[in-house]
Design an enzyme around this catalytic site. Structure first.
Site, PDB file in Angstrom:
ATOM      1  N   ASP A   1       0.860  -1.183   0.000  1.00 52.37           N
ATOM      2  CA  ASP A   1       0.000   0.000   0.000  1.00 52.37           C
ATOM      3  C   ASP A   1       0.894   1.230   0.000  1.00 52.37           C
ATOM      4  O   ASP A   1       1.496   1.567   1.017  1.00 52.37           O
ATOM      5  CB  ASP A   1      -0.899   0.026   1.250  1.00 52.37           C
ATOM      6  CG  ASP A   1      -1.985  -1.040   1.208  1.00 52.37           C
ATOM      7  OD1 ASP A   1      -1.776  -2.061   0.525  1.00 52.37           O
ATOM      8  OD2 ASP A   1      -3.023  -0.849   1.859  1.00 52.37           O
TER       9      ASP A   1
ATOM     10  N   LYS B   1      -6.859   3.207  -3.308  1.00 51.90           N
ATOM     11  CA  LYS B   1      -7.306   3.190  -1.913  1.00 51.90           C
ATOM     12  C   LYS B   1      -7.547   4.625  -1.470  1.00 51.90           C
ATOM     13  O   LYS B   1      -6.786   5.526  -1.856  1.00 51.90           O
ATOM     14  CB  LYS B   1      -6.204   2.521  -1.084  1.00 51.90           C
ATOM     15  CG  LYS B   1      -6.396   2.531   0.413  1.00 51.90           C
ATOM     16  CD  LYS B   1      -5.294   1.698   1.097  1.00 51.90           C
ATOM     17  CE  LYS B   1      -5.238   1.934   2.587  1.00 51.90           C
ATOM     18  NZ  LYS B   1      -4.131   1.228   3.248  1.00 51.90           N
TER      19      LYS B   1
ATOM     20  N   LYS C   1     -10.296   0.252  -2.519  1.00 53.27           N
ATOM     21  CA  LYS C   1     -10.242  -0.019  -1.082  1.00 53.27           C
ATOM     22  C   LYS C   1     -10.504   1.259  -0.288  1.00 53.27           C
ATOM     23  O   LYS C   1      -9.632   2.116  -0.181  1.00 53.27           O
ATOM     24  CB  LYS C   1      -8.864  -0.584  -0.721  1.00 53.27           C
ATOM     25  CG  LYS C   1      -8.666  -0.772   0.790  1.00 53.27           C
ATOM     26  CD  LYS C   1      -7.318  -1.380   1.110  1.00 53.27           C
ATOM     27  CE  LYS C   1      -7.042  -1.350   2.620  1.00 53.27           C
ATOM     28  NZ  LYS C   1      -5.682  -1.777   2.961  1.00 53.27           N
TER      29      LYS C   1
END
Lengths: 335, 290
Positions: free
Chosen positions: A172, A235, A271
């Site tokens: 991430d 995300k 996400k």
């Protein structure tokens, strides 16, 4: 109807086709070939109807999901969770406890599905990897100077490589919001694609930190930028900035991945992370996914929820549905 | 001058320091003993009960950690505000219980006095039921009472104010928080007490008041895993219902104050039973200093 197509959210049919035409003519390679063309493409994206997006998200959030549909949604949400601990005080012991919980969220009920992944800082990846080996739960690591991303590209690359070498299945990364807001899109693009290379076979999730992007237009631009640069997932947030994930922002990102699939044939996941604490919230997101991107995204491969306290609430709701009595937090692990 | 229109009141619930409408959206008419309309009260549903437990749990940390002295001051303040609402309580008790004005006044006075009496116990109960224990070793050993947690209180059906105060105040004294299911036919004094609590210094969520049919909320409260104790005073005389509630309460080993065969005479000296029913004893061994 005000240029809005109910089924497709706030992007009108007209602009969607327009976008397809624009991209087909320009070809992806051309769009990303220079700062100027990238800038022209991103600034040329149709702007977000703010009122429309918020109204649409609010309407979808008012759906009532009950009984068997709720049971399905709870299990699906559990299987989509990236169980996260990103604190300075994290210890190997805490990470191991979280890994145990990830594999068997409710020790009293083996029918509860396991979560999708554990999300930790890079130095704890090896601990998590050892605890989760062979369990099917993935290990995700934040990287690239999380959460601010304010460090050099070399450090970001090294950070990423270290995480992958330690056994992370997913990385991430955070984008450089300063560069993005200053309009240096090519620099952000370059960073994302460099980190993507450093990831190797690991999945790359790109954190846009929408709470710092100021406008919905910027969210749309950042989503496209990340996808063009090779993100496997986009995300919303680090969870360190308020506001974190919100429904309208997620709606815009879901529209972006849907349109990106239409145009390029490549599916990208979404996400939302941060601020999703209750079952009710989680179900709202699932409705949003189904109605915006479509059922193809209703899988842990394409939609994740970054959360920690959400899991206990889902478990309590699940237990309420199986036992008929309201559950209490005393009977679930603290985390 | 035109005749003034009657203001017909429609009350709401009292949860978490706020007055929300019932999730069910339903209400019912409250009448006096002769069947005349008094007001509309909310029909609490199981979801209201759930929300009330969440509010009570949230308030527990603050209320139980407040010093006994502070809790006492807050409860005295409640009695003061009750005194200010005395006339309203008298009207409601007289209408709801069919008492003469004089008897209603006496009941209200006794209720306020009882509240004051319980308020005095906040900083004394630990001295009466706590102890320093003799042990054969170089240790101080002492036992201190602590609050049980969230207590579901089924208020008496007949004695609408004195009975209510007699079951609610002892729960609060030691630092528990409460979810009260009020009398179905006589809910007005409970509603007014909610307004009193909201305007005194009691933190929101320490007391939550649900009006409506006991059967709609009591089974959910009794079965709720986040409720630590239940007082079945309101189920007096209904053995079958009380038994079901006790069974439901057994799942997480709630402390249960059982329903009496018939509603007791609330004017009697209360004693400490209702306070001690909702206490846990913590015993500490502490090495004697060198």
């Amino acid at each position: 109807m005000g240029g809005r197509d109910g089924d497709k959210g706030v992007l009108t049919q007209g602009t969607r086709l327009g976008l397809v035409t624009v991209l087909n003519e320009a070809h992806l390679a051309d769009v990303t070939s220079s700062q100027a063309s990238l800038r022209q493409f991103l600034l040329g994206l149709p702007s977000v109807d703010q009122v429309g997006a918020e109204a649409r998200a609010a309407t979808l959030a008012s759906r009532s999901i009950k009984t068997t549909a709720k049971q399905f949604a709870i299990d699906l949400a559990i299987s989509m969770i990236d169980l996260t601990t990103l604190e300075g005080q994290d210890t190997p012991g805490k990470v191991r406890a979280l890994c145990a919980k990830a594999q068997r969220p409710d020790p009293s009920d083996p029918s509860v599905p396991r979560v999708a992944a554990i999300c930790v800082y890079p130095d704890l990846v090896s601990t998590a990897e050892a605890a989760l080996r062979g369990s099917g739960v993935k290990v995700a690591s934040v990287a690239t100077g999380f959460p601010s991303g304010r460090t050099t590209l070399e450090v970001k690359q090294a950070d990423t490589r270290a995480a992958v070498a330690a056994g992370a299945d997913e990385v991430d990364m955070v984008i450089d919001r300063g560069a993005f807001l200053a309009g240096r899109y090519a620099q952000v693009f370059e960073e994302i694609s460099t980190v993507k290379q450093a990831c190797g076979s690991a999945h790359l999730k790109v954190i846009l930190e929408t709470g710092e992007l100021a406008t919905y237009d910027n969210v749309r631009r950042a989503s496209w930028l990340a996808m063009l640069a090779g993100a496997d997932f986009i995300k919303t947030s680090t969870g360190k900035v308020s506001p974190a994930a919100t429904l309208p922002v997620t709606l815009i990102m879901l529209e972006a991945v849907r349109d990106f699939l239409d145009i390029t044939g490549r599916q990208v996941g979404v996400k939302p992370a941060g601020g999703i604490r209750t079952t009710k919230d989680a179900i709202k997101y699932l409705v949003l996914v189904n109605e915006t991107a479509g059922a193809a995204w209703l899988s842990p491969d394409w939609f994740r929820i970054g959360a920690s306290s959400l899991l206990n609430d889902l478990l309590m709701q699940r237990q309420k549905m199986t036992t008929g009595r309201y559950a209490g937090p005393d009977y679930f692990t603290l985390d | 001058m035109s005749e003034r229109l009657a203001v017909k009141k429609t009350y709401k619930l009292y949860i978490g320091g706020k007055f929300p409408r019932s999730e069910s959206g339903r209400s019912y008419q409250v009448t006096d003993t002769k069947g005349r309309f008094l007001a509309n009260a909310a029909h609490a549903s199981r979801k209201d009960a759930r929300d009330a437990v969440v509010a009570a749990r949230k308030a527990f940390a603050g209320w139980s950690r407040a010093t006994a002295y502070n809790r006492g001051q807050v409860l005295y303040r409640v009695a003061e505000v009750m005194e200010g609402r005395r006339a309203q309580f008298v009207d409601e008790v007289a209408a709801g219980e069919g008492l003469s004005r004089g008897k209603a006044e006496k009941a209200v006075d006794e209720s306020i006095d009882r509240w004051v009496w319980y308020a005095g116990w906040t900083d004394k109960i630990a001295q009466v039921v706590g102890s320093s224990n003799p042990v054969a070793g170089p240790y101080f050993d002492f036992s201190v009472p602590e609050p049980t947690g969230v207590v579901a209180v089924l208020a008496p059906q007949r004695s609408s104010l004195l009975g209510l105060v007699s079951v609610l105040a002892p729960v609060l004294v030691s630092g528990n928080t409460a979810v009260v299911a009020s009398s179905y036919e006589r809910p007005l004094p409970a509603i007014t007490l909610g307004e009193v609590l909201a305007t005194s210094d009691v933190p929101g969520g320490v007391v939550n008041i649900l009006t409506g049919r006991m059967g709609d909320t009591a089974p959910w409260l009794a079965a709720h895993m986040d409720v630590n104790a239940v007082d079945l005073a309101g189920a007096a005389g209904d053995d079958e219902h009380a038994r079901e509630l006790e069974l439901a309460a057994a799942e997480n080993l709630k402390r249960v104050v059982r329903a009496p065969a018939d509603e007791p005479d609330w004017t009697a000296e209360p004693g400490l039973d209702r306070i001690t029913s909702f206490l846990e004893t913590k015993t500490v061994w502490h090495p004697v200093g060198i």
